[in-house]
Write a protein that holds these residues in place. Structure first.
Motif, PDB file in Angstrom:
ATOM      1  N   SER A  39       0.667  -1.159   0.056  1.00 45.70           N
ATOM      2  CA  SER A  39      -0.038   0.112   0.054  1.00 45.70           C
ATOM      3  C   SER A  39       0.857   1.196  -0.114  1.00 45.70           C
ATOM      4  O   SER A  39       0.521   2.419  -0.750  1.00 45.70           O
ATOM      5  CB  SER A  39      -0.938  -0.239   1.137  1.00 45.70           C
ATOM      6  N   ARG A  40       1.935   1.288   0.666  1.00 53.60           N
ATOM      7  CA  ARG A  40       2.997   2.244   0.655  1.00 53.60           C
ATOM      8  C   ARG A  40       3.549   2.663  -0.508  1.00 53.60           C
ATOM      9  O   ARG A  40       3.714   3.759  -1.202  1.00 53.60           O
ATOM     10  CB  ARG A  40       3.935   2.089   1.832  1.00 53.60           C
ATOM     11  N   MET A  41       3.957   1.248  -1.342  1.00 56.06           N
ATOM     12  CA  MET A  41       4.440   1.482  -2.826  1.00 56.06           C
ATOM     13  C   MET A  41       3.515   2.033  -3.546  1.00 56.06           C
ATOM     14  O   MET A  41       3.651   2.993  -4.475  1.00 56.06           O
ATOM     15  CB  MET A  41       4.891   0.356  -3.069  1.00 56.06           C
ATOM     16  N   LEU A  42       2.001   1.738  -3.522  1.00 57.87           N
ATOM     17  CA  LEU A  42       1.038   2.244  -4.274  1.00 57.87           C
ATOM     18  C   LEU A  42       0.947   3.471  -4.307  1.00 57.87           C
ATOM     19  O   LEU A  42       0.935   4.437  -4.891  1.00 57.87           O
ATOM     20  CB  LEU A  42      -0.166   1.470  -4.022  1.00 57.87           C
ATOM     21  N   GLU A  43       1.192   4.375  -2.824  1.00 60.66           N
ATOM     22  CA  GLU A  43       0.971   5.792  -2.642  1.00 60.66           C
ATOM     23  C   GLU A  43       2.130   6.384  -3.375  1.00 60.66           C
ATOM     24  O   GLU A  43       2.271   7.605  -3.892  1.00 60.66           O
ATOM     25  CB  GLU A  43       1.244   6.005  -1.018  1.00 60.66           C
ATOM     26  N   VAL A  44       3.537   5.735  -3.197  1.00 61.16           N
ATOM     27  CA  VAL A  44       4.488   6.464  -3.728  1.00 61.16           C
ATOM     28  C   VAL A  44       4.145   6.525  -5.356  1.00 61.16           C
ATOM     29  O   VAL A  44       4.620   7.473  -6.039  1.00 61.16           O
ATOM     30  CB  VAL A  44       5.663   5.361  -3.545  1.00 61.16           C
ATOM     31  N   ALA A  45       3.717   5.573  -5.978  1.00 56.73           N
ATOM     32  CA  ALA A  45       3.257   5.613  -7.320  1.00 56.73           C
ATOM     33  C   ALA A  45       2.377   6.763  -7.797  1.00 56.73           C
ATOM     34  O   ALA A  45       2.529   7.309  -8.650  1.00 56.73           O
ATOM     35  CB  ALA A  45       3.006   4.079  -7.748  1.00 56.73           C
ATOM     36  N   LYS A  46       1.403   6.738  -7.147  1.00 58.95           N
ATOM     37  CA  LYS A  46       0.754   7.739  -7.079  1.00 58.95           C
ATOM     38  C   LYS A  46       1.075   9.348  -7.004  1.00 58.95           C
ATOM     39  O   LYS A  46       0.533  10.147  -8.039  1.00 58.95           O
ATOM     40  CB  LYS A  46      -0.621   7.642  -6.248  1.00 58.95           C
ATOM     41  N   GLU A  47       1.891   9.197  -5.963  1.00 57.47           N
ATOM     42  CA  GLU A  47       2.594  10.678  -5.939  1.00 57.47           C
ATOM     43  C   GLU A  47       3.736  10.991  -7.065  1.00 57.47           C
ATOM     44  O   GLU A  47       3.562  12.074  -7.539  1.00 57.47           O
ATOM     45  CB  GLU A  47       3.386  10.761  -4.611  1.00 57.47           C
ATOM     46  N   LEU A  48       4.193   9.987  -7.635  1.00 61.19           N
ATOM     47  CA  LEU A  48       5.087  10.129  -8.718  1.00 61.19           C
ATOM     48  C   LEU A  48       4.024  10.638  -9.995  1.00 61.19           C
ATOM     49  O   LEU A  48       4.697  11.589 -10.780  1.00 61.19           O
ATOM     50  CB  LEU A  48       5.787   8.886  -9.074  1.00 61.19           C
ATOM     51  N   LEU A  49       3.073  10.093 -10.095  1.00 61.14           N
ATOM     52  CA  LEU A  49       2.133  10.353 -11.354  1.00 61.14           C
ATOM     53  C   LEU A  49       1.646  11.819 -11.220  1.00 61.14           C
ATOM     54  O   LEU A  49       1.778  12.545 -12.125  1.00 61.14           O
ATOM     55  CB  LEU A  49       0.875   9.336 -11.414  1.00 61.14           C
ATOM     56  N   ASN A  50       1.210  12.036  -9.836  1.00 64.59           N
ATOM     57  CA  ASN A  50       0.747  13.638  -9.724  1.00 64.59           C
ATOM     58  C   ASN A  50       1.830  14.498 -10.127  1.00 64.59           C
ATOM     59  O   ASN A  50       1.816  15.432 -10.617  1.00 64.59           O
ATOM     60  CB  ASN A  50       0.256  13.557  -8.242  1.00 64.59           C
ATOM     61  N   ARG A  51       2.978  14.364  -9.536  1.00 64.42           N
ATOM     62  CA  ARG A  51       4.041  15.226  -9.495  1.00 64.42           C
ATOM     63  C   ARG A  51       4.634  15.401 -11.057  1.00 64.42           C
ATOM     64  O   ARG A  51       5.199  16.449 -11.483  1.00 64.42           O
ATOM     65  CB  ARG A  51       5.238  14.801  -8.568  1.00 64.42           C
ATOM     66  N   SER A  52       4.713  14.006 -11.805  1.00 68.13           N
ATOM     67  CA  SER A  52       4.890  14.079 -12.970  1.00 68.13           C
ATOM     68  C   SER A  52       4.106  14.960 -13.832  1.00 68.13           C
ATOM     69  O   SER A  52       4.456  15.799 -14.868  1.00 68.13           O
ATOM     70  CB  SER A  52       5.055  12.743 -13.497  1.00 68.13           C
ATOM     71  N   LYS A  53       2.568  14.652 -13.708  1.00 68.24           N
ATOM     72  CA  LYS A  53       1.751  15.588 -14.410  1.00 68.24           C
ATOM     73  C   LYS A  53       1.756  16.938 -14.286  1.00 68.24           C
ATOM     74  O   LYS A  53       1.550  17.954 -14.928  1.00 68.24           O
ATOM     75  CB  LYS A  53       0.323  15.176 -13.920  1.00 68.24           C
ATOM     76  N   GLU A  54       2.258  17.591 -12.907  1.00 68.26           N
ATOM     77  CA  GLU A  54       2.448  19.025 -12.558  1.00 68.26           C
ATOM     78  C   GLU A  54       3.860  19.656 -13.123  1.00 68.26           C
ATOM     79  O   GLU A  54       4.098  20.731 -13.065  1.00 68.26           O
ATOM     80  CB  GLU A  54       2.413  19.058 -11.013  1.00 68.26           C
ATOM     81  N   GLY A  55       4.864  18.530 -13.790  1.00 68.42           N
ATOM     82  CA  GLY A  55       6.010  18.888 -14.168  1.00 68.42           C
ATOM     83  C   GLY A  55       7.116  19.178 -13.109  1.00 68.42           C
ATOM     84  O   GLY A  55       8.115  19.792 -13.371  1.00 68.42           O
ATOM     85  N   LYS A  56       7.075  18.546 -11.826  1.00 69.76           N
ATOM     86  CA  LYS A  56       7.892  18.553 -10.951  1.00 69.76           C
ATOM     87  C   LYS A  56       8.786  17.722 -10.653  1.00 69.76           C
ATOM     88  O   LYS A  56       9.889  17.659  -9.922  1.00 69.76           O
ATOM     89  CB  LYS A  56       7.002  18.552  -9.496  1.00 69.76           C
ATOM     90  N   ILE A  57       8.439  16.425 -11.754  1.00 68.77           N
ATOM     91  CA  ILE A  57       9.692  15.388 -11.895  1.00 68.77           C
ATOM     92  C   ILE A  57      10.318  15.334 -13.166  1.00 68.77           C
ATOM     93  O   ILE A  57       9.504  15.561 -13.995  1.00 68.77           O
ATOM     94  CB  ILE A  57       9.129  14.271 -11.335  1.00 68.77           C
ATOM     95  N   LYS A  58      11.524  15.388 -13.320  1.00 67.95           N
ATOM     96  CA  LYS A  58      12.284  15.253 -14.500  1.00 67.95           C
ATOM     97  C   LYS A  58      12.866  13.887 -14.751  1.00 67.95           C
ATOM     98  O   LYS A  58      13.775  13.318 -14.029  1.00 67.95           O
ATOM     99  CB  LYS A  58      13.365  16.427 -14.497  1.00 67.95           C
ATOM    100  N   TRP A  59      12.322  13.155 -15.425  1.00 64.80           N
ATOM    101  CA  TRP A  59      12.262  12.023 -15.921  1.00 64.80           C
ATOM    102  C   TRP A  59      13.531  11.648 -17.040  1.00 64.80           C
ATOM    103  O   TRP A  59      13.619  12.722 -17.700  1.00 64.80           O
ATOM    104  CB  TRP A  59      11.295  11.009 -16.323  1.00 64.80           C
TER     105      TRP A  59
END
Length: 72
Positions: free
Chosen positions: A4-24
């Motif tokens: 469940s914690r890993m799923l939270e991490v995945a969701k947060e990565l998705l949200n921050r990616s959509k906001e342009g806050k993460i540079k892949w």
């Protein structure tokens, strides 16, 4: 880390990616992408019909991972 914690991490990565806050950037494997933090890398890779999210420490060891097949 539990699933469940890993799923939270995945969701947060998705949200921050959509906001342009993460540079892949391209990951270490074919069909993979990663983001680097000071003491951790997060790698998303595609393996056949599965997607895998892995947490990798500064010693290049996978400390945790979750795959899309976990939710089928």
């Amino acid at each position: 880390m539990d699933e469940s914690r890993m799923l939270e991490v995945a969701k947060e990565l998705l949200n921050r990616s959509k906001e342009g806050k993460i540079k892949w950037e391209g990951g270490p494997f074919g069909n993979s992408y990663m983001v680097k933090f000071p003491d951790l890398r997060i790698i998303i890779s595609r393996e056949v019909n599965d997607y895998v999210l892995s947490l990798v420490n500064e010693k290049d060891r996978i400390t945790d991972s979750i795959s899309s097949t976990s939710f089928e």
